[in-house]
Design a protein around this motif. Structure first.
Motif, mmCIF file in Angstrom:
data_model
loop_
_atom_site.group_PDB
_atom_site.id
_atom_site.type_symbol
_atom_site.label_atom_id
_atom_site.label_comp_id
_atom_site.label_asym_id
_atom_site.label_seq_id
_atom_site.Cartn_x
_atom_site.Cartn_y
_atom_site.Cartn_z
ATOM 1 N N SER A 273 60.632 65.951 101.639
ATOM 2 C CA SER A 273 61.781 65.760 102.533
ATOM 3 C C SER A 273 63.052 66.379 101.981
ATOM 4 O O SER A 273 63.182 66.624 100.781
ATOM 5 C CB SER A 273 62.021 64.265 102.733
ATOM 6 O OG SER A 273 62.527 63.692 101.541
ATOM 7 N N GLU A 274 63.996 66.607 102.894
ATOM 8 C CA GLU A 274 65.408 66.771 102.544
ATOM 9 C C GLU A 274 66.046 65.445 102.936
ATOM 10 O O GLU A 274 65.786 64.933 104.029
ATOM 11 C CB GLU A 274 66.024 67.911 103.352
ATOM 12 C CG GLU A 274 65.424 69.260 103.011
ATOM 13 C CD GLU A 274 65.811 70.348 104.006
ATOM 14 O OE1 GLU A 274 66.765 70.144 104.791
ATOM 15 O OE2 GLU A 274 65.147 71.389 104.010
ATOM 16 N N VAL A 275 66.871 64.903 102.059
ATOM 17 C CA VAL A 275 67.306 63.527 102.280
ATOM 18 C C VAL A 275 68.776 63.346 101.918
ATOM 19 O O VAL A 275 69.286 64.037 101.031
ATOM 20 C CB VAL A 275 66.400 62.567 101.465
ATOM 21 C CG1 VAL A 275 66.520 62.800 99.972
ATOM 22 C CG2 VAL A 275 66.677 61.103 101.777
ATOM 23 N N GLU A 276 69.431 62.439 102.628
ATOM 24 C CA GLU A 276 70.801 62.067 102.272
ATOM 25 C C GLU A 276 70.855 60.574 101.981
ATOM 26 O O GLU A 276 70.149 59.773 102.618
ATOM 27 C CB GLU A 276 71.757 62.434 103.407
ATOM 28 C CG GLU A 276 71.894 63.948 103.525
ATOM 29 C CD GLU A 276 72.845 64.427 104.607
ATOM 30 O OE1 GLU A 276 72.838 65.643 104.871
ATOM 31 O OE2 GLU A 276 73.582 63.597 105.198
ATOM 32 N N PHE A 277 71.667 60.227 101.021
ATOM 33 C CA PHE A 277 71.870 58.816 100.657
ATOM 34 C C PHE A 277 73.271 58.431 101.115
ATOM 35 O O PHE A 277 74.262 58.973 100.609
ATOM 36 C CB PHE A 277 71.751 58.608 99.145
ATOM 37 C CG PHE A 277 70.493 59.189 98.528
ATOM 38 C CD1 PHE A 277 69.241 58.946 99.104
ATOM 39 C CD2 PHE A 277 70.543 59.969 97.381
ATOM 40 C CE1 PHE A 277 68.084 59.470 98.538
ATOM 41 C CE2 PHE A 277 69.396 60.499 96.815
ATOM 42 C CZ PHE A 277 68.167 60.259 97.392
ATOM 43 N N ALA A 278 73.331 57.499 102.060
ATOM 44 C CA ALA A 278 74.633 57.118 102.619
ATOM 45 C C ALA A 278 75.064 55.788 102.011
ATOM 46 O O ALA A 278 75.069 54.746 102.673
ATOM 47 C CB ALA A 278 74.536 57.029 104.137
ATOM 48 N N GLY A 279 75.362 55.801 100.726
ATOM 49 C CA GLY A 279 75.694 54.557 100.033
ATOM 50 C C GLY A 279 74.456 53.703 99.814
ATOM 51 O O GLY A 279 74.495 52.478 99.963
ATOM 52 N N ALA A 280 73.353 54.364 99.440
ATOM 53 C CA ALA A 280 72.075 53.644 99.287
ATOM 54 C C ALA A 280 72.117 52.718 98.064
ATOM 55 O O ALA A 280 72.673 53.074 97.018
ATOM 56 C CB ALA A 280 70.925 54.638 99.148
ATOM 57 N N HIS A 281 71.522 51.542 98.234
ATOM 58 C CA HIS A 281 71.436 50.567 97.134
ATOM 59 C C HIS A 281 70.475 51.087 96.062
ATOM 60 O O HIS A 281 69.403 51.629 96.377
ATOM 61 C CB HIS A 281 70.920 49.238 97.718
ATOM 62 C CG HIS A 281 70.407 48.290 96.694
ATOM 63 N ND1 HIS A 281 71.215 47.363 96.073
ATOM 64 C CD2 HIS A 281 69.163 48.126 96.168
ATOM 65 C CE1 HIS A 281 70.486 46.671 95.214
ATOM 66 N NE2 HIS A 281 69.233 47.102 95.254
ATOM 67 N N ALA A 282 70.856 50.905 94.787
ATOM 68 C CA ALA A 282 69.960 51.312 93.693
ATOM 69 C C ALA A 282 70.276 50.493 92.447
ATOM 70 O O ALA A 282 71.381 49.971 92.296
ATOM 71 C CB ALA A 282 70.130 52.795 93.392
ATOM 72 N N MET A 283 69.275 50.410 91.562
ATOM 73 C CA MET A 283 69.452 49.717 90.270
ATOM 74 C C MET A 283 69.383 50.769 89.163
ATOM 75 O O MET A 283 68.599 51.719 89.244
ATOM 76 C CB MET A 283 68.306 48.717 90.043
ATOM 77 C CG MET A 283 68.107 47.677 91.128
ATOM 78 S SD MET A 283 69.512 46.591 91.313
ATOM 79 C CE MET A 283 69.472 45.704 89.766
ATOM 80 N N ARG A 284 70.146 50.555 88.137
ATOM 81 C CA ARG A 284 70.154 51.510 87.025
ATOM 82 C C ARG A 284 68.859 51.394 86.216
ATOM 83 O O ARG A 284 68.348 50.296 86.008
ATOM 84 C CB ARG A 284 71.371 51.215 86.139
ATOM 85 C CG ARG A 284 71.571 52.152 84.979
ATOM 86 C CD ARG A 284 72.971 52.017 84.366
ATOM 87 N NE ARG A 284 73.376 50.630 84.175
ATOM 88 C CZ ARG A 284 72.933 49.843 83.183
ATOM 89 N NH1 ARG A 284 72.053 50.302 82.315
ATOM 90 N NH2 ARG A 284 73.351 48.596 83.079
ATOM 91 N N VAL A 285 68.356 52.545 85.753
ATOM 92 C CA VAL A 285 67.193 52.583 84.852
ATOM 93 C C VAL A 285 67.671 53.246 83.559
ATOM 94 O O VAL A 285 67.972 54.431 83.538
ATOM 95 C CB VAL A 285 66.025 53.393 85.459
ATOM 96 C CG1 VAL A 285 64.817 53.384 84.521
ATOM 97 C CG2 VAL A 285 65.644 52.859 86.831
ATOM 98 N N GLY A 286 67.746 52.479 82.501
ATOM 99 C CA GLY A 286 68.278 53.027 81.247
ATOM 100 C C GLY A 286 69.802 53.043 81.285
ATOM 101 O O GLY A 286 70.427 52.618 82.257
ATOM 102 N N ASP A 287 70.388 53.585 80.218
ATOM 103 C CA ASP A 287 71.848 53.563 80.114
ATOM 104 C C ASP A 287 72.496 54.612 81.014
ATOM 105 O O ASP A 287 71.893 55.651 81.297
ATOM 106 C CB ASP A 287 72.260 53.859 78.664
ATOM 107 C CG ASP A 287 71.838 52.728 77.737
ATOM 108 O OD1 ASP A 287 71.629 51.597 78.240
ATOM 109 O OD2 ASP A 287 71.694 52.994 76.532
ATOM 110 N N GLU A 288 73.736 54.322 81.396
ATOM 111 C CA GLU A 288 74.522 55.344 82.100
ATOM 112 C C GLU A 288 74.665 56.564 81.191
ATOM 113 O O GLU A 288 74.856 56.420 79.978
ATOM 114 C CB GLU A 288 75.918 54.795 82.444
ATOM 115 C CG GLU A 288 75.957 54.067 83.751
ATOM 116 C CD GLU A 288 77.384 53.900 84.286
ATOM 117 O OE1 GLU A 288 78.286 54.647 83.873
ATOM 118 O OE2 GLU A 288 77.573 52.992 85.129
#
Ligand code: FAD
Length: 547
Positions: A273-288
Motif C-alpha cells: 500500500s501507499e498509506v497516510e497516518f492522520a494522527g494515528a495512535h502508536a506505542m514506542r518500541v525502544g528508546d526515542e
C-alpha cells in the motif's frame, strides 16, 4: 503419460504437471543441507510439510491467490472510511497453512527469545518449500516472525503481544489484536523521498500521554491487513520505532488511511500500500532516537528470508525444468538425454546445490549466534553478502529455467512466469544490492576483528578447493583498499561464492569442488551450461536434484 485428445488432434509429448510431489523427499540437496546444519531430526516433519505443499491443491491456491489480486476498499457506500483490503480465500488458506506450520513464529520461545536447537534451519526448510508454491503471502509471514526481534527492545509490549504472535492460528478478522487468536505484523519505513535513506523520514511522532500520535505517510507498506505495523517516525529525540495497531485501545479503527495499492511487476497475491497516518495512535518500541538500531533487528531477519525465498524460487525453476526435460522429446530423444540440455540443467543444479547449502549454513549461524560470538560474527557479515548474491542471481536463473520449457515456460498457466516476475523483488526490498554491499563494508569496518576472524574461518573451511586461496587473497585486498566501495560488488560476490563453496563442502565435497572449479577458479562463461562438466558429474547432479 496418458495422451488426451481434442476434436482435431491428440495432445502428445507434453509433460504432466509437476504436482502431488513431496517437495522434501525429491530434493536431496535440501535434505542433506538441513542435516549438515543440525536439522536431521526434523526429517519426518519436513517430509509431511513437503507432501502437503507439493500437492495439486496447494498449487491451485497459489495460482488463485495471484490471479485474484487483493482489492482496496477505501470507503463504504455511504462515504465512511473502511481502509480494508480484501483477499481471495486462497490467500487466506495459504496464510493459514504457513501459520499452522509455525513459519511465522517457530524460531521464538513463548517469551520471544530465540528457540534454539535447529529451529532456524527447520523453519528455513519450510520457508524454502513454501516459496516454491506461493511467495507473496510469505511477506506478512516473514515480517511477523521478524517483528519479534524489534519488539524485544520494548519488553512490556513483547510480553503482551507474544501470546498472540505465538499461536499457530491465522485469524484474518478485522478486529483489535488483543481479541484475536493470532496476529500478523508489517513494517513501514519507506517514504517518497527515501527508502534506503530512512534518516530522511519526515513522518512525525507527537507525544500523547503514554502513547504517540503519528502524522505523515509511507510510500510502500506491504500486507496492509496486518494487525499492527512497526513504523519509523521522527520523535523529539530523533528517528524512533513505533508499534501502530489497526485499532486504538478504545476499540475504534486507527487513523491509518490507505491511498492506493501498488500495481506491481510480480508479488501479486501480496498487497503493498501507499498509506497516510492522520494522527494515528502508536506505542514506542525502544528508546526515542534509536529507531534504526531497533528496526534493524527485524530487517536482519527479513533479509535472511529474502535469500531463502530466492533459493526456493530457483529450486522450483530447476525442478520444473528437469521434470519437463524428462518427458519432452525433441528429434526423437528426451530433452533430458540431449548433451547440451544436460549441461544446462546440471550447471543449474550446481547453482541450486550451492545456494541451498549456503542459506542453510547462514541459518545455522542464526541458530547458534545467541551462544557463540563466532557464529554471531558470521551472521552479521554474511547475511547481506548472501542476500546480495542469492537474490540477485534468481531472476537470471529463472529466465533460464523458463527457457528449458520452451514456449510453455513463458505463459501464465505455468508457474515459471510467476516465479520470474516475483524474483527481482527479493533483491530490491529489505535493502537493495548496493546497500547490501555497503552493509558488508560497514560490518568490516565497525567489527573489524570479528569480521577478519570470519574471513579466516572461511579460508580454512574452503582450503584445497580450486580458486579458494586466490579468492581469499582478492577479498582481503579489495576490502583493505581505500576505495573499497568501488570494488565492493566484486568483493562481496567473491565472498558469497567462497562461503557457498565452504558450505557445500560440509554437504557434498565433490559438488563443492565442482562449484569452486567453475565459479571461484573462473572456468565458466556467462551463461548456464557454458561449462565443461564430466558426464558422471552431470548424471549425479541431475539425480540428486530430482530422483
Ligand atoms: C513490492 C514492494 C514492497 C515493499 N514493501 C515495503 C514495506 O512493507 N515496508 C517498507 O518500509 N518498504 C517497503 N518497500 C520498499 C523497499 O524496501 C525500498 O523500495 C527499497 O529499500 C529501496 O529503497 P528506495 O525505493 O527508496 O530506493 P533508493 O533508496 O532510492 O535506492 C535506489 C537505488 O540506489 C541504490 N543505492 C542507495 N544508496 C546507495 C549508495 N549509498 N551507493 C550506491 N547505491 C545506492 C540502491 O541499491 C538502489 O538500487 C517495498 C518495495 C517493493 C518493491
Amino acid at each position: 503419460m496418458t495422451p488426451s485428445s481434442s476434436a482435431t488432434h491428440e495432445v502428445l509429448n507434453q509433460s504432466p504437471p509437476f504436482e502431488d510431489v513431496d517437495l522434501f523427499a525429491l530434493d536431496r540437496p535440501l535434505a542433506e543441507a538441513v542435516a549438515a546444519n543440525g536439522g536431521a531430526a526434523a526429517e519426518q516433519e519436513l517430509s509431511g510439510f513437503g507432501q502437503h505443499w507439493g500437492s495439486a491443491d496447494m498449487a491451485a491456491r497459489g495460482r488463485l491467490a495471484n490471479e485474484n489480486t487483493p482489492k482496496l476498499r477505501t470507503f463504504d457506500a455511504r462515504g465512511n472510511r473502511r481502509d480494508e483490503v480484501e483477499f481471495h480465500p486462497a490467500y487466506h488458506e495459504l496464510m493459514a497453512r504457513s501459520a499452522h506450520a509455525g513459519i511465522h513464529n517457530s524460531t521464538w520461545s513463548a517469551e520471544g527469545k530465540p528457540a534454539g536447537g535447529a529451529a532456524e534451519v527447520v523453519r528455513a526448510a519450510k520457508f524454502y518449500m513454501a516459496a516454491q508454491v506461493e511467495t507473496g503471502h510469505l511477506c506478512p509471514i516473514t515480517m511477523t516472525r521478524a517483528s519479534v526481534a524489534a519488539l524485544a527492545a520494548q519488553p512490556d509490549l513483547l510480553a503482551k503481544t507474544m501470546p498472540v504472535i505465538g499461536t499457530r492460528a491465522y485469524d484474518p478478522t478485522f478486529a483489535p489484536w488483543p481479541t484475536k487468536r493470532g496476529m500478523t505484523l508489517g513494517m513501514g519505513m519507506t517514504e517518497k523521498q527515501g527508502g534506503t535513506d530512512v534518516r530522511s523520514n519526515m513522518t512525525r511522532a507527537e507525544r500523547d500521554g503514554d502513547a504517540y500520535r503519528i502524522s505523515g505517510h509511507k510510500w510502500f507498506m506491504s500486507a496492509p491487513m496486518c494487525d499492527a505495523f512497526l513504523v519509523l517516525a521522527q520523535a523529539d529525540e530523533g528517528l524512533t520505532c513505533f508499534f501502530m495497531p489497526r485499532f486504538v485501545p478504545d476499540g475504534s479503527v486507527n487513523a491509518i488511511q490507505f491511498q492506493r495499492l501498488k500495481d506491481k511487476l510480480g508479488n501479486r497475491s501480496n498487497a503493498s500500500s501507499e498509506v497516510e497516518f492522520a494522527g494515528a495512535h502508536a506505542m514506542r518500541v525502544g528508546d526515542e532516537g534509536k529507531g534504526i538500531r531497533t528496526i534493524i533487528q527485524m530487517v536482519q531477519l527479513t533479509r535472511q528470508d529474502c535469500a531463502i525465498a530466492s533459493a526456493g524460487l530457483m529450486r522450483s525453476g530447476l525442478a520444473h525444468a528437469l521434470h519437463h526435460a524428462r518427458y519432452r522429446s525433441v528429434f526423437q530423444k528426451h530433452l533430458a538425454d540431449q548433451p547440451l540440455m544436460q549441461a544446462v540443467l546440471a550447471d543449474m543444479a550446481l547453482h541450486v546445490e550451492a545456494s541451498i547449502a549456503l542459506v542453510m549454513r547462514l541459518c545455522r549461524s542464526f541458530d547458534r549466534a545467541p551462544d557463540d560470538p563466532d557464529e554471531a560474527a558470521f551472521m552479521r557479515l554474511l547475511t547481506p553478502a548472501i542476500k546480495y548474491w542469492v537474490c540477485k542471481s534468481a531472476p537470471g536463473f529463472l529466465y533460464e529455467a523458463m527457457e528449458c520449457l520452451g514456449g510453455n515456460g513463458y505463459v501464465e498457466e505455468g508457474i515459471l512466469a510467476r516465479h520470474y516476475r516475483e524474483a527481482p523483488v527479493n533483491a530490491i526490498w529489505e535493502g537493495s544490492g548496493n546497500v547490501m554491499c555497503l552493509d558488508v563494508l560497514r560490518a568490516l569496518s565497525r567489527e573489524a576483528e570479528a569480521a577478519s576472524a570470519v574471513l579466516q574461518g572461511l579460508a580454512a573451511a574452503a582450503r584445497g578447493l580450486p580458486g579458494a586461496a586466490d579468492a581469499v587473497a582478492m577479498i582481503g585486498k579489495a576490502f583493505r583498499r581505500p576505495d573499497s566501495e568501488q570494488v565492493a560488488r566484486l568483493a562481496v560476490e567473491k565472498l558469497a561464492l567462497l562461503t557457498a563453496a565452504a558450505a557445500l563442502k560440509q554437504v557434498s565435497p565433490r559438488h563443492a569442488e565442482l562449484f569452486a572449479a567453475t565459479r571461484l577458479a573462473g572456468n565458466h562463461a556467462s551463461m548456464y551450461g557454458a561449462v565443461d562438466l564430466a558426464n558422471d558429474d552431470i548424471r549425479a547432479l541431475l539425480r540428486r536434484a530430482l530422483p
